[in-house]
Design a protein around this motif. Sequence first.
Motif, short mmCIF file in Angstrom:
data_model
loop_
_atom_site.label_atom_id
_atom_site.label_comp_id
_atom_site.label_asym_id
_atom_site.label_seq_id
_atom_site.Cartn_x
_atom_site.Cartn_y
_atom_site.Cartn_z
N GLU A 21 17.19 -23.49 19.26
CA GLU A 21 16.54 -24.68 18.96
C GLU A 21 14.93 -24.77 18.87
OE1 GLU A 21 18.04 -27.93 20.75
OE2 GLU A 21 20.32 -27.48 20.07
N ASN A 22 14.76 -24.16 19.92
CA ASN A 22 13.17 -23.87 20.45
C ASN A 22 12.58 -22.66 20.00
OD1 ASN A 22 10.58 -24.27 21.21
ND2 ASN A 22 11.18 -24.96 23.41
N GLN A 23 11.90 -22.43 18.88
CA GLN A 23 11.80 -21.17 18.66
C GLN A 23 10.33 -20.72 19.50
OE1 GLN A 23 12.90 -19.30 16.33
NE2 GLN A 23 14.29 -20.62 15.04
N THR A 24 9.64 -21.61 19.97
CA THR A 24 8.49 -21.11 20.77
C THR A 24 8.72 -20.57 22.30
OG1 THR A 24 8.18 -23.45 21.62
CG2 THR A 24 7.06 -22.67 19.52
N ALA A 25 9.84 -21.03 22.84
CA ALA A 25 10.37 -20.58 24.02
C ALA A 25 10.58 -19.00 24.16
CB ALA A 25 11.28 -21.70 24.54
N GLU A 26 10.25 -18.59 25.25
CA GLU A 26 10.69 -17.22 25.66
C GLU A 26 12.09 -17.00 25.62
OE1 GLU A 26 9.76 -13.33 25.77
OE2 GLU A 26 8.14 -14.95 25.36
N ILE A 27 12.75 -16.14 24.83
CA ILE A 27 14.13 -15.79 24.65
C ILE A 27 14.50 -14.49 25.25
CG2 ILE A 27 16.00 -15.75 23.36
CD1 ILE A 27 14.80 -17.49 21.46
N PRO A 28 15.26 -14.26 26.32
CA PRO A 28 15.70 -12.95 26.81
C PRO A 28 16.04 -12.17 25.66
CG PRO A 28 16.38 -14.77 28.23
CD PRO A 28 15.86 -15.33 27.13
N PRO A 80 13.34 -20.96 6.47
CA PRO A 80 11.93 -21.04 7.40
C PRO A 80 12.51 -20.98 8.82
CG PRO A 80 11.90 -22.91 5.97
CD PRO A 80 13.39 -22.19 5.73
N ILE A 81 13.32 -21.42 9.40
CA ILE A 81 13.97 -21.29 10.68
C ILE A 81 14.36 -20.03 10.96
CG2 ILE A 81 15.41 -21.98 12.54
CD1 ILE A 81 15.74 -24.57 11.03
N TYR A 82 15.12 -19.20 10.34
CA TYR A 82 15.39 -17.83 10.47
C TYR A 82 14.11 -16.82 10.33
CZ TYR A 82 17.59 -13.36 9.66
OH TYR A 82 18.38 -12.14 9.99
N LYS A 83 13.24 -17.24 9.41
CA LYS A 83 11.82 -16.36 9.34
C LYS A 83 11.18 -16.30 10.43
CE LYS A 83 8.24 -15.65 5.88
NZ LYS A 83 7.61 -16.08 4.90
N GLU A 84 11.14 -17.59 10.92
CA GLU A 84 10.25 -17.56 12.18
C GLU A 84 10.79 -17.03 13.46
OE1 GLU A 84 8.48 -21.14 15.11
OE2 GLU A 84 9.44 -21.70 13.44
N PHE A 85 12.14 -16.95 13.36
CA PHE A 85 12.89 -16.14 14.41
C PHE A 85 12.80 -14.55 14.22
CE2 PHE A 85 17.04 -14.49 16.71
CZ PHE A 85 16.63 -14.77 17.73
N TYR A 86 13.06 -14.22 12.87
CA TYR A 86 13.21 -12.90 12.35
C TYR A 86 11.63 -12.37 12.63
CZ TYR A 86 13.46 -9.03 9.20
OH TYR A 86 13.35 -7.87 8.69
N GLU A 87 10.85 -12.92 12.52
CA GLU A 87 9.18 -12.48 12.67
C GLU A 87 8.95 -12.40 13.97
OE1 GLU A 87 6.78 -15.09 10.40
OE2 GLU A 87 7.29 -14.17 8.48
N ALA A 88 9.42 -13.08 14.98
CA ALA A 88 9.20 -13.02 16.47
C ALA A 88 9.95 -11.99 17.04
CB ALA A 88 9.59 -14.52 16.93
N TYR A 89 11.18 -11.68 16.49
CA TYR A 89 12.00 -10.91 17.41
C TYR A 89 12.94 -9.80 16.60
CZ TYR A 89 11.77 -14.47 20.87
OH TYR A 89 11.30 -15.60 21.83
N GLY A 90 12.38 -9.71 15.36
CA GLY A 90 13.28 -8.78 14.35
C GLY A 90 12.57 -7.38 14.46
N GLY A 91 11.44 -7.18 14.93
CA GLY A 91 10.66 -5.93 14.93
C GLY A 91 11.14 -5.14 16.14
N VAL A 92 11.30 -5.65 17.14
CA VAL A 92 11.81 -5.30 18.46
C VAL A 92 13.42 -4.81 18.54
CG1 VAL A 92 12.25 -5.64 21.16
CG2 VAL A 92 10.26 -6.45 20.00
N GLN A 93 14.03 -5.39 17.62
CA GLN A 93 15.49 -5.29 17.51
C GLN A 93 15.70 -4.16 16.59
OE1 GLN A 93 17.85 -6.64 19.61
NE2 GLN A 93 15.96 -7.89 20.59
N MET A 94 14.96 -4.05 15.68
CA MET A 94 15.27 -3.06 14.70
C MET A 94 14.89 -1.83 15.43
SD MET A 94 13.48 -4.06 11.04
CE MET A 94 14.34 -5.62 10.16
N LYS A 95 13.94 -1.61 16.24
CA LYS A 95 13.74 -0.46 16.95
C LYS A 95 15.02 0.27 17.88
CE LYS A 95 8.68 -0.83 17.26
NZ LYS A 95 7.49 -0.87 18.20
#
Length: 620
Positions: free
Chosen positions: A508-515, A561-576
């Motif tokens: 719900e909160n895209q700005t909060a740090e997520i483990p 838009p919601i998925y894109k924001e989450f994807y851009e924030a964490y997608g790169g790390v997960q792909m590695k």
Amino acid sequence: MPRKGMRSIFFKSPSPTRMTPPSSPLHHTFSESLMEENIEVAQFIITKWDSSHDDNLVSLFSDKDEARQYLGSIKGLQKAMKYLVLHQSNSEKLVRAQLLMQTAMKRLQKEFYQILKSNRDYLDPESVSAHSSSRPSVSRSSFSEFEEEEEEEDESENENNSVPEVERASLAAMADLRAIAEAMISAGYAKECIKVYKIIRKSIVDEALYHLGVERELTFQKIQKMEWEVLEFKIKNWLSAVKMAVKTLFYGERLLCDQVFSVSAAIRESCFTEISKEGALALFGFPENVAKCKKTPEKLFRMLDLYEAVSGLWPEVESIFSFESTSAVRETAVNSLIKLGDTVRTMLMDFETAIQKDSSKTTVPGGGIHPLTRYVMNYISFLADYCGILSDIFADWPFTVPSALPESYFGSPDSEGSISSPISVRLAWLILVMLCKLDGKAAMYKDVPLSYLFLANNLQYVTEKVRQSNLKFLLGDDWLRNHELKVKQYAENYEKIGWSKVLASLPENQTAEIPADRVNDHFKKFNSAFEEAYMKQISWVVPDPKLRYHIKISMARRIIPIYKEFYEAYGGVQMKKEMWGEPFIRFTPDDLGNYLSDMFYGSKSSGSVSSSSRGGGRSH
């Protein structure tokens, strides 16, 4: 022709209270000599044209001067006979004059017959009705006018030169017939004249009706046994024939009767009635018999066509068949309207009952347009084309809206776009009855989102049918706006419920740090929820292009838009991480757009959703 006795018109006894003084011998001799001269002139002219022993009749009326002299001699002969009846009732001269009159009447009867037969093309009802309503007669028009001065005849000829040849021939024939009829009626030979006229003109009218397809032997019993396809074909033929029959055939025949027998209202009525009544009764009896047949919804529009045809022609029917002796024709036309009106009202009530009793349990695949929606809306949109006729039919049958129905359904009473006419209220009510049935059919879907999509699709179909037909003007802008708003509400409910699990899988909160472990969990849940929703809904349909586009855009704005924001924030790390382990990211934001663009076409599921290498989808 049988020999005639002294006609009653010649035996008018002087009033007992007004004694005529005896004429002087000189005056009596002078009057007698004039009458003898009239008889001599008449004998010369009438004998000249006596055709008793001549089978090859040369028309007397082919020569205007000869015709004038002949009719003038008859008039002089009548004066002589009246004089002799008063002063020498036992004279041989009276017998001689009577025999001459009989000979003259035989000749005129033959002339009358010949003119009617030889000028059939010029005296057809279409020609008569065409020029009689637009141009006054410019030719000889009565018995007395044959005695006009030469100068007046020349003026008439000059006027005739400006008239088309066919019309001139028609006018001349009518004038000749009128002159003969007036002469024969004046001489007491109306019966002989009328007999010829009725026989010839009735055969022409009967033949014309036959060619128009009017069937006189088409009784109710025969109509009742017909297949609907056969009867509908006959109705179409009748609709094509009735306007021509009334406005041309019967109208032209009435004009011709009025022209030829202008000297006698009673004879005009008698002739026209005998010539036209039988055919007119057969013509207007047909719709009444059709209205009595078995009533089914598909027949309603033909009943309305019949009603519209008869009611549209009523002013002409009332005028043409205005005689008392043709009142049966007017009554038959009115009875047809009454019976057709009753039938239409019954059919419309049966139509409403059929909607309410629809018991189909089968759901439409993919939430598409239900057959009931298509049938009812097509039916009602056609009804809207007959709003004027329906208003007439229901004028004395007010419609009471059920008390449970909210007034807002018909729009605000103070608004210009609200429903006002009784027919508009009736049609709006029929649509509401159908929408209530659709609510019940929506409940048959196990998937709640699909039930809302079904309602959105069907209500969208309804509003488009209204917008594209005369229903738009009958139901008004308020009704349209209210129902278009409901379509949007149904679509929003579909989106919220159908894609709620997908949206809930993202934080719900895209700005909060997520483990990191929570990030993986969100991607897994999203993958599973999106694939499940997509696989289930790929076979669902939205037939209307505008609604389909609207829902796709709305869904894309909710999810991407919601998925894109989450994807851009964490997608790169997960792909590695995925390079050495299990993949967590299966969709890029562009993939979602491509998948969503493929929806609502009713495509069959392939069993799985491909990875992020997926190419572009269908255009919106």
